[in-house]
Design a protein around this motif. Structure first.
Motif, mmCIF file in Angstrom:
data_model
loop_
_atom_site.group_PDB
_atom_site.id
_atom_site.type_symbol
_atom_site.label_atom_id
_atom_site.label_comp_id
_atom_site.label_asym_id
_atom_site.label_seq_id
_atom_site.Cartn_x
_atom_site.Cartn_y
_atom_site.Cartn_z
ATOM 1 N N UNK A 200 9.667 10.647 -5.170
ATOM 2 C CA UNK A 200 10.793 10.027 -5.863
ATOM 3 C C UNK A 200 11.179 8.675 -5.289
ATOM 4 N N UNK A 201 10.835 8.446 -4.022
ATOM 5 C CA UNK A 201 11.214 7.188 -3.386
ATOM 6 C C UNK A 201 10.316 6.905 -2.188
ATOM 7 N N UNK A 202 10.379 5.672 -1.732
ATOM 8 C CA UNK A 202 9.662 5.271 -0.528
ATOM 9 C C UNK A 202 10.177 6.077 0.669
ATOM 10 N N UNK A 203 11.489 6.228 0.777
ATOM 11 C CA UNK A 203 12.076 6.968 1.900
ATOM 12 C C UNK A 203 11.597 8.412 1.926
ATOM 13 N N UNK A 204 11.579 9.054 0.769
ATOM 14 C CA UNK A 204 11.116 10.444 0.692
ATOM 15 C C UNK A 204 9.669 10.537 1.182
ATOM 16 N N UNK A 205 8.830 9.605 0.753
ATOM 17 C CA UNK A 205 7.433 9.593 1.157
ATOM 18 C C UNK A 205 7.295 9.386 2.670
ATOM 19 N N UNK A 206 8.007 8.406 3.223
ATOM 20 C CA UNK A 206 7.914 8.131 4.654
ATOM 21 C C UNK A 206 8.431 9.303 5.489
ATOM 22 N N UNK A 207 9.502 9.977 5.033
ATOM 23 C CA UNK A 207 9.967 11.172 5.741
ATOM 24 C C UNK A 207 8.899 12.250 5.721
ATOM 25 N N UNK A 208 8.237 12.413 4.580
ATOM 26 C CA UNK A 208 7.192 13.425 4.431
ATOM 27 C C UNK A 208 6.034 13.154 5.389
ATOM 28 N N UNK A 209 5.515 11.922 5.409
ATOM 29 C CA UNK A 209 4.362 11.633 6.266
ATOM 30 C C UNK A 209 4.748 11.678 7.744
ATOM 31 N N UNK A 210 5.970 11.262 8.095
ATOM 32 C CA UNK A 210 6.411 11.346 9.487
ATOM 33 C C UNK A 210 6.522 12.808 9.914
ATOM 34 N N UNK A 211 7.093 13.638 9.062
ATOM 35 C CA UNK A 211 7.229 15.067 9.359
ATOM 36 C C UNK A 211 5.855 15.700 9.531
ATOM 37 N N UNK B 183 0.835 -1.208 0.000
ATOM 38 C CA UNK B 183 0.000 0.000 0.000
ATOM 39 C C UNK B 183 0.868 1.257 0.000
ATOM 40 N N UNK B 184 1.917 1.242 0.814
ATOM 41 C CA UNK B 184 2.828 2.386 0.873
ATOM 42 C C UNK B 184 3.492 2.598 -0.480
ATOM 43 N N UNK B 185 3.977 1.524 -1.098
ATOM 44 C CA UNK B 185 4.636 1.645 -2.399
ATOM 45 C C UNK B 185 3.690 2.188 -3.465
ATOM 46 N N UNK B 186 2.468 1.701 -3.469
ATOM 47 C CA UNK B 186 1.494 2.207 -4.448
ATOM 48 C C UNK B 186 1.215 3.684 -4.202
ATOM 49 N N UNK B 187 1.126 4.066 -2.946
ATOM 50 C CA UNK B 187 0.796 5.454 -2.607
ATOM 51 C C UNK B 187 1.906 6.413 -2.982
ATOM 52 N N UNK B 188 3.163 6.088 -2.636
ATOM 53 C CA UNK B 188 4.228 7.047 -2.944
ATOM 54 C C UNK B 188 4.393 7.222 -4.440
ATOM 55 N N UNK B 189 4.176 6.156 -5.185
ATOM 56 C CA UNK B 189 4.284 6.259 -6.646
ATOM 57 C C UNK B 189 3.138 7.087 -7.221
ATOM 58 N N UNK B 190 1.919 6.827 -6.743
ATOM 59 C CA UNK B 190 0.749 7.583 -7.212
ATOM 60 C C UNK B 190 0.860 9.062 -6.869
ATOM 61 N N UNK B 191 1.449 9.364 -5.709
ATOM 62 C CA UNK B 191 1.553 10.744 -5.247
ATOM 63 C C UNK B 191 2.738 11.492 -5.855
#
Length: 98
Positions: free
Chosen positions: A40-51, A29-37
Motif C-alpha cells: 500500500x505504501x513505501x513505508x509498509x514495504x520498507x517495514x516489511x523488508x526490514x522485519x 527501484x524501491x518505489x517500482x518494487x513496492x508498487x509491483x509487489x
C-alpha cells in the motif's frame, strides 16, 4: 529519530519516524518494487523488508546477489528456470559468503 507525528498515516502510538538517505536511483527501484509487489505504501514495504531481514539474518547478502543474478539472466533470456531445490541449495551455499 523522532516520534511519529499525528496524522502521519500510522495510527500506532508505538511507531517512530526515522530518516534514511538513499540515492535517487535506489529510491526509484524501491518505489517500482513496492508498487509491483502490491504494498500500500513505501513505508509498509520498507517495514516489511526490514522485519524480514531481522527475522532471517542467515539470509546473506551473497544469497540475495545470487537470486538477483539468476532473475536478471532469466529475464534477459540467458538462463533457464531454476527449481525450488536449486534456489534452496544456492541460499545454503550463500550463507557463508558475505
Amino acid at each position: 529519530m523522532s516520534n511519529a507525528k499525528p496524522g502521519s498515516g500510522d495510527d500506532d502510538p508505538e511507531m517512530v519516524q526515522i530518516n534514511l538517505r538513499l540515492s535517487e536511483a535506489f529510491l526509484e527501484d524501491i518505489d517500482a518494487t513496492w508498487k509491483e509487489q502490491g504494498f500500500n505504501s513505501r513505508s509498509e514495504f520498507l517495514r516489511y523488508v526490514a522485519r524480514d531481514a531481522v527475522k532471517h539474518p542467515d539470509f546473506s547478502r551473497a544469497g540475495w546477489k545470487q537470486i538477483a543474478t539468476s532473475e536478471h539472466e532469466l529475464r534477459s533470456g540467458d538462463d533457464e528456470l531454476v527449481s525450488r531445490e536449486d534456489v534452496i541449495e544456492m541460499m545454503d551455499r550463500g550463507t557463508d559468503d558475505e
